[in-house]
Design an enzyme around this catalytic site. Structure first.
Site, PDB file in Angstrom:
ATOM      1  N   GLU A 199      41.187  38.159  41.356  1.00  0.00           N
ATOM      2  CA  GLU A 199      39.943  37.768  41.871  1.00  0.00           C
ATOM      3  C   GLU A 199      38.936  37.060  40.812  1.00  0.00           C
ATOM      4  O   GLU A 199      38.437  36.080  41.244  1.00  0.00           O
ATOM      5  CB  GLU A 199      39.556  38.817  42.401  1.00  0.00           C
ATOM      6  CG  GLU A 199      40.298  39.414  43.698  1.00  0.00           C
ATOM      7  CD  GLU A 199      39.598  40.668  44.196  1.00  0.00           C
ATOM      8  OE1 GLU A 199      38.709  40.762  44.429  1.00  0.00           O
ATOM      9  OE2 GLU A 199      40.651  41.296  44.833  1.00  0.00           O
ATOM     10  N   GLY A 214      41.829  42.693  40.809  1.00  0.00           N
ATOM     11  CA  GLY A 214      40.512  42.245  40.373  1.00  0.00           C
ATOM     12  C   GLY A 214      40.704  41.309  39.205  1.00  0.00           C
ATOM     13  O   GLY A 214      39.702  40.242  39.229  1.00  0.00           O
ATOM     14  N   GLU A 231      46.946  45.580  45.649  1.00  0.00           N
ATOM     15  CA  GLU A 231      46.177  46.717  46.396  1.00  0.00           C
ATOM     16  C   GLU A 231      46.763  47.439  47.476  1.00  0.00           C
ATOM     17  O   GLU A 231      46.555  48.693  47.544  1.00  0.00           O
ATOM     18  CB  GLU A 231      44.687  46.226  46.719  1.00  0.00           C
ATOM     19  CG  GLU A 231      43.609  45.825  45.911  1.00  0.00           C
ATOM     20  CD  GLU A 231      43.845  44.304  45.156  1.00  0.00           C
ATOM     21  OE1 GLU A 231      42.864  44.047  44.679  1.00  0.00           O
ATOM     22  OE2 GLU A 231      44.838  43.814  45.382  1.00  0.00           O
ATOM     23  N   ALA A 286      41.228  46.210  38.577  1.00  0.00           N
ATOM     24  CA  ALA A 286      40.085  46.990  38.391  1.00  0.00           C
ATOM     25  C   ALA A 286      40.507  48.238  37.818  1.00  0.00           C
ATOM     26  O   ALA A 286      41.809  48.658  37.787  1.00  0.00           O
ATOM     27  CB  ALA A 286      39.483  47.290  39.767  1.00  0.00           C
TER      28      ALA A 286
END
Length: 173
Positions: A117, A114, A137, A71
């Site tokens: 993911e 992300g 993270e 992200a």
């Protein structure tokens, strides 16, 4: 909208019969960091491919250096929990997992946070020799937020998923 101009994506139909939708993440300067604009465009491109009767499958890819490095932290860093909650931050990120046509993630380079993911939301992952998967993270003091803990456990088992999530360690292809 195949072939339509996007700011963060390259989108086309490819293959001998032009029946494969190809979506390439295109933010090389930030290793394809997943900003809100990119994710909105990805939803648009996926909806176009899903409704196109000529498209039988979709390939989602990045660059040789990064599928997606996660992200966009710069976009997120100043948001409070309340702001994220009210704005339904990350809503729509799972569009990939709801597309009825098969989606293949072609991963080379980094697929972190992300990005990892996003790859796991696809039906099939083809990983190049330089692919690196991780959920780093924890190194920022948070946990995976877009279903990463659930999908990772299903993909690699509880023990390795726990190790990756709790240490930030990466795995290769």
């Amino acid at each position: 909208r195949a072939g339509a101009a996007f700011q963060y994506l390259l989108v086309q139909k490819t293959g001998a019969q032009k029946n494969v939708g190809l979506i390439q993440l295109n933010r090389p300067q930030v290793l394809n960091a997943l900003c809100e604009g990119l994710m909105a465009e990805l939803r648009q491109a996926l909806e176009a491919m899903e409704s196109d009767p000529e498209v039988g499958a979709i390939v989602l890819t990045g660059s040789e250096k990064a599928f997606a490095a996660g992200a966009d932290i710069k976009e997120m860093q100043n948001k409070t929990f309340q702001e994220c909650y009210k704005s339904a931050f990350l809503s729509g990120w799972d569009k990939v997992s709801h597309v009825r046509k098969p989606i293949i993630a072609a991963v080379n380079g980094y697929a972190l946070g992300g990005g990892c993911e996003l790859a796991m939301m696809c039906d099939i992952i083809y990983a190049g020799e330089k692919a690196q998967f991780g959920q780093p993270e924890i190194l920022l003091g948070t946990i995976p937020g877009a279903g990463g803990t659930q999908r990772l456990t299903k993909a690699v088992g509880k023990s390795l998923a726990m190790e990756m999530v709790l240490t930030g360690d990466r795995i290769s292809a």
